[in-house]
Scaffold this active site. Structure first.
Site, PDB file in Angstrom:
ATOM      1  N   TYR A  93       0.840  -1.193   0.000  1.00  0.00           N
ATOM      2  CA  TYR A  93       0.000   0.000   0.000  1.00  0.00           C
ATOM      3  C   TYR A  93       0.880   1.250   0.000  1.00  0.00           C
ATOM      4  O   TYR A  93       0.660   2.211   0.719  1.00  0.00           O
ATOM      5  CB  TYR A  93      -0.936  -0.015   1.213  1.00  0.00           C
ATOM      6  CG  TYR A  93      -2.208   0.783   1.002  1.00  0.00           C
ATOM      7  CD1 TYR A  93      -3.195   0.328   0.137  1.00  0.00           C
ATOM      8  CD2 TYR A  93      -2.426   1.991   1.666  1.00  0.00           C
ATOM      9  CE1 TYR A  93      -4.361   1.050  -0.073  1.00  0.00           C
ATOM     10  CE2 TYR A  93      -3.579   2.726   1.477  1.00  0.00           C
ATOM     11  CZ  TYR A  93      -4.549   2.250   0.602  1.00  0.00           C
ATOM     12  OH  TYR A  93      -5.708   2.971   0.398  1.00  0.00           O
TER      13      TYR A  93
ATOM     14  N   GLN B 103       2.373   3.211  -5.612  1.00  0.00           N
ATOM     15  CA  GLN B 103       1.499   2.672  -6.644  1.00  0.00           C
ATOM     16  C   GLN B 103       0.337   1.876  -6.033  1.00  0.00           C
ATOM     17  O   GLN B 103      -0.796   1.971  -6.507  1.00  0.00           O
ATOM     18  CB  GLN B 103       2.295   1.775  -7.599  1.00  0.00           C
ATOM     19  CG  GLN B 103       3.192   2.535  -8.560  1.00  0.00           C
ATOM     20  CD  GLN B 103       2.419   3.340  -9.602  1.00  0.00           C
ATOM     21  OE1 GLN B 103       1.278   3.050  -9.910  1.00  0.00           O
ATOM     22  NE2 GLN B 103       3.067   4.368 -10.126  1.00  0.00           N
TER      23      GLN B 103
ATOM     24  N   ASP C 161      11.069  -3.992  -5.817  1.00  0.00           N
ATOM     25  CA  ASP C 161      11.666  -5.031  -6.661  1.00  0.00           C
ATOM     26  C   ASP C 161      12.411  -6.100  -5.877  1.00  0.00           C
ATOM     27  O   ASP C 161      12.262  -7.298  -6.132  1.00  0.00           O
ATOM     28  CB  ASP C 161      12.641  -4.399  -7.668  1.00  0.00           C
ATOM     29  CG  ASP C 161      11.925  -3.617  -8.756  1.00  0.00           C
ATOM     30  OD1 ASP C 161      10.771  -3.961  -9.071  1.00  0.00           O
ATOM     31  OD2 ASP C 161      12.520  -2.663  -9.284  1.00  0.00           O
TER      32      ASP C 161
ATOM     33  N   GLN D  52      10.220  -8.691  -3.872  1.00  0.00           N
ATOM     34  CA  GLN D  52       9.231  -9.507  -4.564  1.00  0.00           C
ATOM     35  C   GLN D  52       9.558 -10.996  -4.572  1.00  0.00           C
ATOM     36  O   GLN D  52       8.668 -11.835  -4.375  1.00  0.00           O
ATOM     37  CB  GLN D  52       9.051  -9.004  -6.000  1.00  0.00           C
ATOM     38  CG  GLN D  52       8.354  -7.660  -6.074  1.00  0.00           C
ATOM     39  CD  GLN D  52       8.132  -7.180  -7.491  1.00  0.00           C
ATOM     40  OE1 GLN D  52       8.314  -7.925  -8.462  1.00  0.00           O
ATOM     41  NE2 GLN D  52       7.756  -5.921  -7.637  1.00  0.00           N
TER      42      GLN D  52
ATOM     43  N   HIS E 187       5.988  -3.274 -12.825  1.00  0.00           N
ATOM     44  CA  HIS E 187       7.335  -3.179 -13.390  1.00  0.00           C
ATOM     45  C   HIS E 187       7.817  -4.610 -13.594  1.00  0.00           C
ATOM     46  O   HIS E 187       7.515  -5.494 -12.789  1.00  0.00           O
ATOM     47  CB  HIS E 187       8.255  -2.417 -12.436  1.00  0.00           C
ATOM     48  CG  HIS E 187       9.687  -2.295 -12.888  1.00  0.00           C
ATOM     49  ND1 HIS E 187      10.026  -1.963 -14.185  1.00  0.00           N
ATOM     50  CD2 HIS E 187      10.849  -2.465 -12.222  1.00  0.00           C
ATOM     51  CE1 HIS E 187      11.350  -1.929 -14.280  1.00  0.00           C
ATOM     52  NE2 HIS E 187      11.863  -2.231 -13.105  1.00  0.00           N
TER      53      HIS E 187
ATOM     54  N   GLY F 175       2.454   7.208  -8.122  1.00  0.00           N
ATOM     55  CA  GLY F 175       1.143   6.829  -7.642  1.00  0.00           C
ATOM     56  C   GLY F 175       0.245   8.003  -7.265  1.00  0.00           C
ATOM     57  O   GLY F 175      -0.957   7.986  -7.552  1.00  0.00           O
TER      58      GLY F 175
ATOM     59  N   ASP G 181      13.066   1.100 -18.983  1.00  0.00           N
ATOM     60  CA  ASP G 181      12.843   1.791 -17.713  1.00  0.00           C
ATOM     61  C   ASP G 181      14.150   1.930 -16.937  1.00  0.00           C
ATOM     62  O   ASP G 181      14.487   3.009 -16.441  1.00  0.00           O
ATOM     63  CB  ASP G 181      11.807   1.026 -16.885  1.00  0.00           C
ATOM     64  CG  ASP G 181      11.422   1.763 -15.614  1.00  0.00           C
ATOM     65  OD1 ASP G 181      10.662   2.740 -15.714  1.00  0.00           O
ATOM     66  OD2 ASP G 181      11.876   1.369 -14.531  1.00  0.00           O
TER      67      ASP G 181
ATOM     68  N   GLU H 125      16.708  26.208 -12.241  1.00  0.00           N
ATOM     69  CA  GLU H 125      16.104  26.504 -13.540  1.00  0.00           C
ATOM     70  C   GLU H 125      15.916  25.262 -14.406  1.00  0.00           C
ATOM     71  O   GLU H 125      15.249  25.334 -15.448  1.00  0.00           O
ATOM     72  CB  GLU H 125      16.941  27.551 -14.280  1.00  0.00           C
ATOM     73  CG  GLU H 125      16.882  28.917 -13.601  1.00  0.00           C
ATOM     74  CD  GLU H 125      17.539  30.017 -14.433  1.00  0.00           C
ATOM     75  OE1 GLU H 125      17.638  29.847 -15.671  1.00  0.00           O
ATOM     76  OE2 GLU H 125      17.941  31.033 -13.849  1.00  0.00           O
TER      77      GLU H 125
END
Length: 341
Positions: A26, A29, A84, A87, A109, A135, A192, A232
């Site tokens: 939670y 994402q 990642d 997991q 991903h 997210g 990515d 900038e």
């Protein structure tokens, strides 16, 4: 030929009508997917580890919260919204023992699957829905009646309906309002990682620090160096975001344009591009992922040392001081903040 863009008319939220959806994690994402899907009429539960600080928040948002393994057991469609490097162990311990034929795993991903940190159960569908933004923006745009563009991919299609599930999920989080492109786990993962390392994070951070150092070492005030090399940058990035590089050049002075097109290639040159190609090769061959896994399992010593070194850079102290003079700016001096899962 332009890639096909999928929109609301290409997706059917009814696909999830009789299915229970679980969001594992939670964080950034996870919370956005969960809230958007709930508001889209889906039956959503949350899976978290027992000591997660996010349990209280998820319950306040109206969700039933279960331990990760139980959420997987109860659900038909499961989003693996975890970091990642978390997991693989969660998959082995909590997800795999509770999978059964016909379930669907969704990733935002592709790293863990593409580089085989996770080897998915053969009797399930494995798909990806990857919004192209953080997210909080996925959630905000949905609430505003808009949507964040997203990528979808199918890694494993045992049911024959995996793509329909991916498009339905994309619709549920609002992405088909903006447009969805189809890709592969390989393409999404490798591009990515390359973007993060060579351009968006690694490249941009190194360029800003090097420019700041060059001016300060030449005797200029650090405040001036900060304004010119960091502050900038947002203005230029916003112009490129809105109108592309050519559009940005249309909006800046002739002097700036001339310096851009004649001096820029001296900074980012053939040698830079050769290094970029090496970085891409390291990603494609799995070298980067192997190094990252080894670093993670080794206690993140180099990772933490380099982060500490970066945080001690003079540009950070200068920026903290100058941002304090900008009352219109939202102050986000974050240290060590990480989304819980």
């Amino acid at each position: 030929m332009p890639a096909k863009v999928y929109t609301d008319k290409d997706a059917d939220l009814g696909f999830f009508k009789k299915k229970k959806v679980a969001i594992l994690g939670y964080g950034s994402q996870g919370h956005a997917h969960a809230l958007n899907l709930k508001d889209s009429g889906c039956n959503v539960i949350i899976g978290l580890y027992p000591g997660s600080k996010s349990r209280k928040v998820a319950k306040q948002h109206g969700f039933k919260v279960y331990d990760t393994a139980e959420a997987v057991r109860r659900a038909d469609v499961i989003l693996v919204g975890l970091p990642d490097m978390k997991q693989a162990s969660v998959y082995k311990n909590d997800i795999l023992p509770n999978l059964s034929k016909g379930k669907t795993l969704i990733f935002s991903h592709g790293l863990a699957v593409h580089f085989r940190l996770i080897r998915p159960h053969r009797d399930i569908d494995v798909i990806m829905v990857a919004p192209k933004g953080p997210g909080h923006m996925v959630r905000r745009l949905y609430v505003e009646g808009k949507g964040m563009p997203a990528l979808v991919a199918v890694f494993q299609d045992r049911s024959g309906t995996a793509k329909k599930a991916a498009l339905a999920w994309a619709k549920g989080i609002g992405s088909t309002r903006a447009g969805v492109l189809q890709t592969t786990f390989k393409e999404e993962t490798e591009t990515d990682l390359f973007g993060e390392q060579a351009v968006l994070c690694g490249g941009a951070s190194a360029l800003v620090q090097a420019g700041f150092e060059t001016l300060v070492e030449a005797g200029y005030q650090p405040e001036m160096a900060y304004f010119e090399c960091l502050h900038e940058l947002k203005l230029i990035c916003d112009l490129m975001y809105e109108s592309g590089i050519a559009g940005m050049r249309f909006s800046i002075s002739e002097t700036a344009k001339y310096g851009d097109i004649t001096r820029g290639p001296r900074v980012v040159n053939k040698a830079t591009k050769r290094e970029m190609k090496k970085i891409l090769t390291e990603i494609q061959t799995g070298k980067f992922t192997r190094q990252w896994v080894a670093e993670y399992k080794g206690g993140l010593k180099k990772y933490n040392r380099l982060l500490k070194k970066g945080a001690a850079h003079r540009i950070e102290k200068t920026g903290l001081y100058l941002r304090g003079m900008m009352p219109w700016m939202s102050k986000k001096n974050l240290k060590g903040v990480q989304a819980d899962y």
